[in-house]
Motif scaffolding. Sequence first.
Motif, short mmCIF file in Angstrom:
data_model
loop_
_atom_site.label_atom_id
_atom_site.label_comp_id
_atom_site.label_asym_id
_atom_site.label_seq_id
_atom_site.Cartn_x
_atom_site.Cartn_y
_atom_site.Cartn_z
N GLY A 75 0.78 -1.23 0.00
CA GLY A 75 0.00 0.00 0.00
C GLY A 75 0.81 1.28 0.00
O GLY A 75 0.25 2.38 0.07
N GLU A 76 2.12 1.15 -0.10
CA GLU A 76 3.00 2.33 -0.11
C GLU A 76 3.08 2.91 -1.52
O GLU A 76 2.98 2.19 -2.52
N THR A 77 3.27 4.22 -1.61
CA THR A 77 3.49 4.89 -2.89
C THR A 77 4.86 5.56 -2.86
O THR A 77 5.17 6.30 -1.92
N VAL A 78 5.67 5.29 -3.88
CA VAL A 78 7.00 5.88 -3.99
C VAL A 78 7.10 6.58 -5.34
O VAL A 78 6.42 6.20 -6.30
N THR A 79 7.95 7.61 -5.41
CA THR A 79 8.03 8.42 -6.63
C THR A 79 9.48 8.56 -7.10
O THR A 79 10.42 8.44 -6.31
N ALA A 80 9.61 8.82 -8.41
CA ALA A 80 10.94 9.04 -8.98
C ALA A 80 10.81 9.81 -10.29
O ALA A 80 9.75 9.83 -10.91
N ARG A 81 11.92 10.42 -10.70
CA ARG A 81 11.94 11.17 -11.96
C ARG A 81 11.98 10.24 -13.16
O ARG A 81 11.50 10.59 -14.24
N ARG A 82 12.58 9.07 -13.02
CA ARG A 82 12.70 8.11 -14.11
C ARG A 82 12.29 6.73 -13.61
O ARG A 82 12.36 6.43 -12.41
N LEU A 83 11.91 5.88 -14.58
CA LEU A 83 11.43 4.54 -14.25
C LEU A 83 12.09 3.52 -15.17
O LEU A 83 12.14 3.72 -16.39
N VAL A 84 12.60 2.45 -14.59
CA VAL A 84 13.16 1.34 -15.36
C VAL A 84 12.30 0.10 -15.08
O VAL A 84 12.17 -0.32 -13.93
N LEU A 85 11.77 -0.49 -16.14
CA LEU A 85 10.97 -1.71 -16.03
C LEU A 85 11.84 -2.90 -16.40
O LEU A 85 12.09 -3.17 -17.57
N ALA A 86 12.32 -3.58 -15.37
CA ALA A 86 13.09 -4.81 -15.57
C ALA A 86 12.23 -5.96 -15.06
O ALA A 86 12.58 -6.67 -14.12
N LEU A 87 11.08 -6.12 -15.69
CA LEU A 87 9.98 -6.91 -15.14
C LEU A 87 10.18 -8.41 -15.24
O LEU A 87 9.53 -9.18 -14.51
N GLY A 88 11.05 -8.85 -16.15
CA GLY A 88 11.12 -10.28 -16.39
C GLY A 88 9.88 -10.77 -17.10
O GLY A 88 8.96 -10.00 -17.41
N VAL A 89 9.84 -12.07 -17.38
CA VAL A 89 8.71 -12.65 -18.10
C VAL A 89 8.23 -13.92 -17.40
O VAL A 89 8.95 -14.54 -16.62
N SER A 90 7.01 -14.29 -17.72
CA SER A 90 6.48 -15.59 -17.30
C SER A 90 6.47 -16.50 -18.52
O SER A 90 6.30 -16.04 -19.66
N ASP A 91 6.67 -17.80 -18.30
CA ASP A 91 6.72 -18.78 -19.37
C ASP A 91 5.45 -19.62 -19.36
O ASP A 91 5.14 -20.26 -18.34
N ALA A 92 4.72 -19.62 -20.46
CA ALA A 92 3.55 -20.48 -20.61
C ALA A 92 3.98 -21.73 -21.36
O ALA A 92 4.50 -21.65 -22.49
N LEU A 93 3.77 -22.89 -20.75
CA LEU A 93 4.20 -24.16 -21.32
C LEU A 93 3.02 -24.96 -21.85
O LEU A 93 1.88 -24.75 -21.40
N PRO A 94 3.25 -25.89 -22.78
CA PRO A 94 2.17 -26.75 -23.24
C PRO A 94 1.57 -27.53 -22.06
O PRO A 94 2.26 -27.88 -21.10
N GLU A 95 0.27 -27.80 -22.17
CA GLU A 95 -0.42 -28.55 -21.11
C GLU A 95 -0.15 -30.04 -21.27
O GLU A 95 -0.97 -30.80 -21.77
N ILE A 96 1.04 -30.44 -20.83
CA ILE A 96 1.43 -31.86 -20.85
C ILE A 96 1.75 -32.27 -19.42
O ILE A 96 2.57 -31.62 -18.75
N GLU A 97 1.15 -33.31 -18.95
CA GLU A 97 1.36 -33.76 -17.58
C GLU A 97 2.84 -34.02 -17.31
O GLU A 97 3.52 -34.69 -18.08
N GLY A 98 3.34 -33.45 -16.23
CA GLY A 98 4.73 -33.67 -15.83
C GLY A 98 5.73 -32.72 -16.43
O GLY A 98 6.91 -32.72 -16.03
N LEU A 99 5.31 -31.89 -17.39
CA LEU A 99 6.26 -30.99 -18.06
C LEU A 99 6.67 -29.84 -17.15
O LEU A 99 7.87 -29.55 -16.97
#
Length: 294
Positions: free
Chosen positions: A96-120
Motif C-alpha cells: 500500500g505504499e506509494t514511492v516516486t521518482a523522476r525516471r522509471l526502469v521496467l526490468a519486469l522479467g517474463v512468465s513462461d507459458a508451457l504446453p499442457e502436458i502432464e509432468g512438463l
Amino acid sequence: MDHDVIIVGGSYSGMAAGLQLLRARRRVLVIDAGERRNRFASHSHGFLTQDGTPPEVIAAKAREQLEAYPTLEWRETKATAARQIDGGFAIETEGGETVTARRLVLALGVSDALPEIEGLKERWGKHVFHCPYCHGYELNQGRIGVIAVGELSMHQGTMLPDWGDTTFLINGSFEPNHEQMQMLEQRGAKTETGKIVRISGEADVELEDGRVLNFDGLFVASQIAPSSPLAEQLGCDFEDSPIGRHITTNQMKETSVPFVFACGDAARMAGSIALAVGDGAQAGAGVHHSLMFR
C-alpha cells in the motif's frame, strides 16, 4: 521526488541498470519480488566468468555489490501499479505504499507459458529447457527430445542436433511440409508423430500408443509475456514475436513513453543472463543521459 530512479525488478538486468546509475551517484530504489525467471535452474551457463555458477549465487553477489553504494535503497515487495505524475512517476507497492521518482526502469522479467502436458511444468529448468546455449552442452551429446508447439519449434528441431541425438516430437502441434521434413533430415534429427500423454522419470516421454521414449533432456519453446502489467498501465507499446510479447524500446532502451525505460527478457525477443546484463547496462546509461540532458 523520493528518488532519481525506480527500478522495478531486481534480477540481472535490473541490477545491471542500477549499477550504472549508482556509480553516477544517483538515488536509486529497486523494488523486487524475488522471482527470477531462472530460479528453477541449478546452474547458469554461457555467462563469461560465471559459467556453471548457480544463478542464485550470481544474483546474491550482484546485490551485495550494489549494496556497497550508499545511494541504493532496496525493497523486497511487489510493485502493483504505476502512473505518471507531474515531474515523474509513482509506483504503488503490495503493502500500500506509494514511492516516486523522476525516471522509471521496467526490468519486469517474463512468465513462461508451457504446453499442457502432464509432468512438463515440474521438470522445467531441471530436465526441460528452452535455450540450447544455456543447457545443451551439459547433456553430453546424449538423447534430446524437442517437443513441438507449432511451426516455430522447427528452429529448435534443426539447432539441437549440434548438442546430441535429436528427436523432433511433433505431438499433433502442426504438420511439417516436405521442405521442413527435409531440413530436419539433413540436420540429422529424427521425427516422431505419436501423441504425448505425459512426461515421467527425468525426461521420459510416454506416448499414447504405450511406448516410452527415454531422453537425457527435453526442449520446448515457451510463450512469454511480461510478468507484470505495469508497462500496459503506463501505455507502453509492445511488439509481437513468435514466442510472445515484449516491450518496444529504442537503442537506449527507452520505451514509447518518455522517461520510462525497459530492459531484460521483458524488452527483447530472446534472453539469457549475459544478454540481460548487457541490456540493463545500456538502460542504466540511457537513464543517466536523460537525467543529465533532457
